[in-house]
Write an enzyme that holds these catalytic residues in place. Sequence first.
Site, short mmCIF file in Angstrom:
data_model
loop_
_atom_site.label_atom_id
_atom_site.label_comp_id
_atom_site.label_asym_id
_atom_site.label_seq_id
_atom_site.Cartn_x
_atom_site.Cartn_y
_atom_site.Cartn_z
N ASP A 124 -0.87 -2.54 -11.69
CA ASP A 124 0.40 -1.85 -11.92
C ASP A 124 1.61 -2.69 -11.51
O ASP A 124 2.56 -2.83 -12.26
CB ASP A 124 0.41 -0.50 -11.18
N PHE A 179 11.56 0.52 -4.52
CA PHE A 179 10.26 1.18 -4.48
C PHE A 179 10.20 2.18 -5.63
O PHE A 179 11.01 3.08 -5.73
CB PHE A 179 10.03 1.90 -3.14
N ARG A 189 2.31 10.26 -9.12
CA ARG A 189 1.53 9.47 -10.08
C ARG A 189 1.61 10.06 -11.49
O ARG A 189 1.45 9.37 -12.48
CB ARG A 189 0.05 9.42 -9.67
P1 IMP Z 1 1.12 -6.38 -2.99
O1 IMP Z 1 -0.26 -6.67 -2.46
O2 IMP Z 1 2.15 -6.40 -1.90
O3 IMP Z 1 1.50 -7.24 -4.17
O4 IMP Z 1 1.12 -4.87 -3.44
C1 IMP Z 1 0.47 -4.45 -4.55
C2 IMP Z 1 0.15 -2.98 -4.45
O5 IMP Z 1 1.10 -2.29 -3.66
C3 IMP Z 1 0.22 -2.35 -5.82
O6 IMP Z 1 -1.04 -2.31 -6.40
C4 IMP Z 1 0.74 -0.95 -5.53
O7 IMP Z 1 -0.33 -0.08 -5.34
C5 IMP Z 1 1.50 -1.08 -4.24
N1 IMP Z 1 2.97 -1.13 -4.46
C6 IMP Z 1 3.77 -2.21 -4.34
N2 IMP Z 1 5.04 -1.91 -4.64
C7 IMP Z 1 5.04 -0.60 -4.98
C8 IMP Z 1 6.06 0.31 -5.44
O8 IMP Z 1 7.27 -0.02 -5.60
N3 IMP Z 1 5.65 1.58 -5.70
C9 IMP Z 1 4.37 1.99 -5.57
N4 IMP Z 1 3.39 1.17 -5.16
C10 IMP Z 1 3.71 -0.11 -4.86
#
Ligand code: IMP
Length: 178
Positions: free
Chosen positions: A97, A149, A162
């Site tokens: 996502d 966010f 969701r």
């Molecule tokens: P990363 O490991 O920091 O790149 O984070 C990835 C995961 O964090 C994604 O698969 C999302 O589930 C969650 N995530 C990161 N940013 C957001 C956001 O803005 N909204 C919701 N979920 C997020």
Amino acid sequence: MKKPTPFLTERQIAKRVKELGETIARDHKGKGLACIGVLKGSFVFFADLIRNIDLPVTVDFLGTTSYGQQTRSSGDVKITLDLSVPITGKHVLLVEDIVDTGHTLHYLLENLRLRKPASLRLCVLLLKPGKLLKPVPIDYLGFTIDDRFVVGYGLDARERYRNLPYIAELPESAREEE
Ligand code: IMP
């Protein structure tokens, strides 16, 4: 409670997802494609994307966790649900996502490469480039966004939102209300 206002509309998302599916199908012409969705956040995007890929596809899912109940990545990624079938020798498309710090995908790509797929490509709906801490080679990208966010279209804040059909920014105040 008031619904968050759309930041990317259903129409904008559908148009981009169609384009991504068509490009992916073109790039893998004549091949089968093992599509892997990263749970839970990618499930809505994944369902729409595979219906726009005109190839013989199989689907599977990986579950990960790194945020716990927080809205910031801890960097400590764990696989909570593994693939149901091996991917060795297959053409694989990993579908996620959003990339924030990059920790989740950096870890998952390394993990999947060790399983020796014939090819491994990455499709991501949203990228926050300002937050990247790890290099993540994205082959197919939906949208680049600022550091905000976002929720909806599968993305959550503490498991809520969701089911919004669009993507919205969740203000800091609403996050605290959760
Ligand atoms: P990363 O490991 O920091 O790149 O984070 C990835 C995961 O964090 C994604 O698969 C999302 O589930 C969650 N995530 C990161 N940013 C957001 C956001 O803005 N909204 C919701 N979920 C997020």
